[in-house]
Design a protein around this motif. Structure first.
Motif, PDB file in Angstrom:
ATOM      1  N   MET A 105       0.809  -1.221   0.000  1.00 30.03           N
ATOM      2  CA  MET A 105       0.000   0.000   0.000  1.00 30.03           C
ATOM      3  C   MET A 105       0.841   1.270   0.000  1.00 30.03           C
ATOM      4  SD  MET A 105      -2.755  -1.006   2.978  1.00 30.03           S
ATOM      5  CE  MET A 105      -3.439  -2.656   3.116  1.00 30.03           C
ATOM      6  N   ILE A 106       2.161   1.158   0.146  1.00 29.19           N
ATOM      7  CA  ILE A 106       2.977   2.367   0.278  1.00 29.19           C
ATOM      8  C   ILE A 106       3.120   3.074  -1.076  1.00 29.19           C
ATOM      9  CG2 ILE A 106       4.280   1.428   2.223  1.00 29.19           C
ATOM     10  CD1 ILE A 106       6.522   0.761   0.281  1.00 29.19           C
ATOM     11  N   HIS A 107       3.543   4.322  -1.018  1.00 30.10           N
ATOM     12  CA  HIS A 107       3.839   5.078  -2.235  1.00 30.10           C
ATOM     13  C   HIS A 107       5.279   4.752  -2.629  1.00 30.10           C
ATOM     14  CE1 HIS A 107       0.153   7.423  -1.987  1.00 30.10           C
ATOM     15  NE2 HIS A 107       0.389   7.577  -0.691  1.00 30.10           N
ATOM     16  N   THR A 108       5.413   3.921  -3.655  1.00 35.47           N
ATOM     17  CA  THR A 108       6.754   3.457  -4.030  1.00 35.47           C
ATOM     18  C   THR A 108       7.635   4.583  -4.556  1.00 35.47           C
ATOM     19  OG1 THR A 108       5.854   2.848  -6.211  1.00 35.47           O
ATOM     20  CG2 THR A 108       5.973   1.112  -4.537  1.00 35.47           C
ATOM     21  N   CYS A 137      10.000   5.736  -2.081  1.00 32.46           N
ATOM     22  CA  CYS A 137      11.054   4.804  -1.678  1.00 32.46           C
ATOM     23  C   CYS A 137      12.359   5.037  -2.453  1.00 32.46           C
ATOM     24  CB  CYS A 137      10.609   3.361  -1.903  1.00 32.46           C
ATOM     25  SG  CYS A 137       9.196   2.889  -0.870  1.00 32.46           S
ATOM     26  N   ALA A 138      12.252   5.644  -3.642  1.00 31.15           N
ATOM     27  CA  ALA A 138      13.450   5.832  -4.475  1.00 31.15           C
ATOM     28  C   ALA A 138      14.474   6.679  -3.732  1.00 31.15           C
ATOM     29  CB  ALA A 138      13.071   6.488  -5.794  1.00 31.15           C
ATOM     30  N   GLY A 139      15.646   6.118  -3.555  1.00 28.64           N
ATOM     31  CA  GLY A 139      16.735   6.834  -2.894  1.00 28.64           C
ATOM     32  C   GLY A 139      16.638   6.872  -1.376  1.00 28.64           C
ATOM     33  N   CYS A 140      15.615   6.221  -0.800  1.00 34.91           N
ATOM     34  CA  CYS A 140      15.471   6.221   0.663  1.00 34.91           C
ATOM     35  C   CYS A 140      16.610   5.424   1.298  1.00 34.91           C
ATOM     36  CB  CYS A 140      14.109   5.623   1.052  1.00 34.91           C
ATOM     37  SG  CYS A 140      13.864   5.502   2.832  1.00 34.91           S
ATOM     38  N   LEU A 197      12.911  -1.763  -3.613  1.00 32.56           N
ATOM     39  CA  LEU A 197      12.076  -0.579  -3.760  1.00 32.56           C
ATOM     40  C   LEU A 197      12.876   0.704  -3.900  1.00 32.56           C
ATOM     41  CD1 LEU A 197       9.381  -1.499  -1.101  1.00 32.56           C
ATOM     42  CD2 LEU A 197       9.096  -1.546  -3.575  1.00 32.56           C
ATOM     43  N   SER A 198      14.038   0.763  -3.242  1.00 29.80           N
ATOM     44  CA  SER A 198      14.826   2.002  -3.286  1.00 29.80           C
ATOM     45  C   SER A 198      15.868   2.020  -4.391  1.00 29.80           C
ATOM     46  CB  SER A 198      15.526   2.213  -1.943  1.00 29.80           C
ATOM     47  OG  SER A 198      16.483   1.185  -1.727  1.00 29.80           O
ATOM     48  N   LYS A 245      20.762  -1.771  -6.952  1.00 30.08           N
ATOM     49  CA  LYS A 245      20.584  -3.199  -7.154  1.00 30.08           C
ATOM     50  C   LYS A 245      19.107  -3.456  -7.404  1.00 30.08           C
ATOM     51  CE  LYS A 245      21.419  -7.726  -5.163  1.00 30.08           C
ATOM     52  NZ  LYS A 245      21.936  -8.472  -4.020  1.00 30.08           N
ATOM     53  N   PRO A 246      18.685  -3.695  -8.641  1.00 35.13           N
ATOM     54  CA  PRO A 246      17.286  -3.807  -8.955  1.00 35.13           C
ATOM     55  C   PRO A 246      16.628  -5.091  -8.472  1.00 35.13           C
ATOM     56  CG  PRO A 246      18.603  -4.240 -10.896  1.00 35.13           C
ATOM     57  CD  PRO A 246      19.545  -3.794  -9.831  1.00 35.13           C
ATOM     58  N   ALA A 247      17.386  -6.147  -8.153  1.00 37.67           N
ATOM     59  CA  ALA A 247      16.779  -7.428  -7.789  1.00 37.67           C
ATOM     60  C   ALA A 247      16.301  -7.406  -6.344  1.00 37.67           C
ATOM     61  CB  ALA A 247      17.781  -8.559  -7.975  1.00 37.67           C
TER      62      ALA A 247
END
Length: 592
Positions: A544-547, A550-553, A564-565, A580-582
């Motif tokens: 439910m979070i706003h992804t 998350c970018a750069g968190c 997610l980050s 790391k996308p995986a």
């Protein structure tokens, strides 16, 4: 054990045991009955009538196999105050009303509630009663002349001081002889009825060597009749009932407490098990009937009950026999009882007071220096310097306040996050640099009730811009919620919804779960937001979070944050660097 089941397996050998034990207790009960009556401000024969009538009925209808009932020391301050303020006739009516209250309590199965009276309260008022009884006998022990008894402890102490110059050395000698025999008997011959032997020795010495020099029962109260009084039903009006309701309630409450405490002692000594509700009914019947024969209120007598068991009693019949023995002695020896010096009665009551004071427990609780010590001290002081009713009421209120305070202090709320090392959540994982700005997980421990409301409100986060909007409450250690706690949760749900957030609950126990359903809060939260395990709630929250947030968190609160980050996890540290996308696996699914 109830009803006639108390006589299961009864035989001739059992009858022999009951006759022996009943006779012993009956002999012991006579001087105590007279002494308690005199100290209560009524004639000595009324104590004997109470021993006979109430003693027999309590054994027949009570819920304890070995309980011995009759007049007791605990009643002395109350009965004396009632007799002084309302008169003897009204004392009898108050006793009957107390009996009705006890019967109703038993029928409503309220016997178990008496057991919830805190120990500091019972020890406090018992010790206070012991002080009143002991000091109340100083005048008779010293043979002081012109003493008037008052309700107030201070007034009685002033009265002693004003008449101390009238000490009667013959009375002191008489009292000393009785006291010595009683104490030596307890020390070297505990099975011998020391109070009776002491009374006889002191009476014989006084009659032979200084006859007419000491006050006797006969000179103070008249001769004791050798028959039961005729049946007399007091004149009861609604005005009297209204007027006597408070003293009747006090008699009933103290009677219930004393009788059930005595029954518990009997259970411990004999290995039997009493029926508390039946015991209250039996006590009530006895207190309704005894006043019709001139008897004063009665209850279970711990010392006589213990003697009954030690003497080998096999059934409630021993209590009936004890009443019959007292009646036979009344018929045969009543004229001789009139010659008993009051000074010889005083040491008996003083020893009773000393034994009932529970001094060891009193000092032990007092030395703790806790809230219980405060309750004990206040209850004791109010019993002595005010009255028992006020003492118990204030003691109970203080005990409740302390209980609520302590329960409130056990309620803990802590923000937590998963610990990669243990696959559990822990408070130490939450730091300024390691937290989730969108999901807040909280451990809630202890009952969530009105006494803990302030702690819950103070430790829960403030909602608003920049705060987590998905709140997970781990409530597996919340055994109980009241309507105040439910209102706190409802307010949290309301604030979260207004802020676009949601509340999730994990591990809810049966009582909280049931209450939330009955109040409708369960439906407002949503059945889909209740989980058995925290890991499942975390997984649902992550969906439910706003992804985009998350970018750069760099907080890295969950292992899922690696994907997610877009950051790379540093093994064992829970922080990330690079991209790391995986997905590195879902640790959250294993959290309980």
């Amino acid at each position: 054990m109830t009803g006639w089941g108390r006589f299961q397996g009864y035989n001739i050998a059992s009858l022999r045991k009951d006759i022996i034990s009943g006779t012993i207790v009956g002999v012991i009960a006579i001087p105590l009955g007279m002494a308690f009556a005199i100290a209560s401000g009524v004639k000595p024969e009324y104590g004997i009538y109470t021993t006979i009538v109430a003693g027999i009925l309590i054994s027949l209808f009570g819920g304890s196999k070995f309980q011995i009932g009759g007049p007791t020391g605990a009643f002395i301050p109350i009965l004396f105050a009632i007799a002084m303020e309302y008169g003897y006739e009204n004392l009898l009516i108050a006793g009957m009303m107390a009996g009705v209250i006890l019967v109703v309590m038993g029928l409503l199965r309220l016997g178990v509630l008496i057991k919830f009276i805190p120990k500091p309260v019972t020890i406090g008022f018992t010790a206070g009663i012991a002080v009143i009884i002991f000091t109340g006998q100083i005048g008779n022990f010293l043979g002081l002349k012109g003493i008037k008894r008052h309700e107030a402890f201070i007034d009685n102490m002033k009265e002693l001081g004003m008449h101390i110059s009238t000490v009667n050395l013959y009375s002191v000698l008489t009292a000393a002889i009785c006291f010595a025999v009683v104490v030596l008997g307890l020390r070297f011959a505990p099975k011998v009825p020391g109070s009776l032997v002491g009374l006889l020795c002191a009476s014989v010495v006084a009659a032979l060597f200084f006859s007419g020099k000491v006050t006797t029962i006969g000179s103070a109260y008249g001769d004791i009749p050798n028959t039961l009084p005729s049946f007399h039903f007091p004149v009861i009006t609604w005005e009297r009932i209204r007027h006597l309701l408070r003293p009747a309630f006090v008699i009933a409450m103290l009677g219930a407490i004393e009788s059930l405490l005595s029954a518990v002692v009997a259970d411990g000594m004999s290995g039997s098990r009493h029926n508390s509700n039946r015991e209250l009914i039996g006590q009530g019947i006895a207190n309704i009937a005894a006043p019709m024969f001139g008897g004063i209120p009665a209850t279970g007598a711990i010392a006589r009950t213990a003697t009954n068991i030690r003497s080998g009693a096999a059934s409630p019949l021993s209590g009936v026999i004890h009443g019959v023995v007292v009646f036979l002695i009344l018929l045969l020896f009543a004229p001789y009882a009139s010659s008993i010096p009051l000074a010889a009665m005083a040491p008996i009551l003083m020893v009773v007071a000393w034994n009932m004071s529970e001094r060891k427990q009193f000092l032990q609780l007092l030395k703790l220096g806790t809230g219980d010590s405060l309750v004990l001290a206040i209850t004791f002081l109010l019993t002595v310097f005010a009255d028992l009713t006020v003492a118990v009421e204030v003691g109970l209120v203080l005990a409740v306040i302390l209980f609520v305070k302590r329960m409130g202090e056990t309620h803990l709320v802590a923000k937590v996050l998963p610990d990669p090392a243990s696959v559990k959540v822990a408070a130490h994982m939450v730091t300024d640099s390691h937290d989730c700005p969108q999901i807040g997980i909280y451990n809630v421990e202890g009952p969530l009730f009105f006494g803990a409301a302030y702690r819950f409100n103070d430790t829960m986060p403030e909602l608003g811009p920049g705060q987590a909007k998905l709140i997970i409450l781990r409530m597996g250690k919340v055994p109980f919620i009241d309507t105040t706690g439910e209102a706190n949760l409802a307010e949290l749900v309301k604030q979260l919804k207004a802020d676009g957030g949601k509340l999730m609950i994990t591990g809810a126990q049966p009582q909280p779960y049931d209450l939330l359903k009955r109040t409708g809060l369960y439906d407002k939260i949503g059945a889909e937001h209740f989980f058995d395990h925290t890991g499942d709630a975390i997984n649902a929250a992550l969906g439910m979070i706003h992804t985009d947030r998350c970018a750069g968190c760099r907080h890295a609160a969950f292992r899922e944050c690696a994907a997610l980050s877009g950051m790379e996890e540093v093994p064992g540290r829970g922080v990330f660097k690079g991209r790391k996308p995986a997905v590195a696996g879902k640790l959250s699914s294993g959290i309980q």
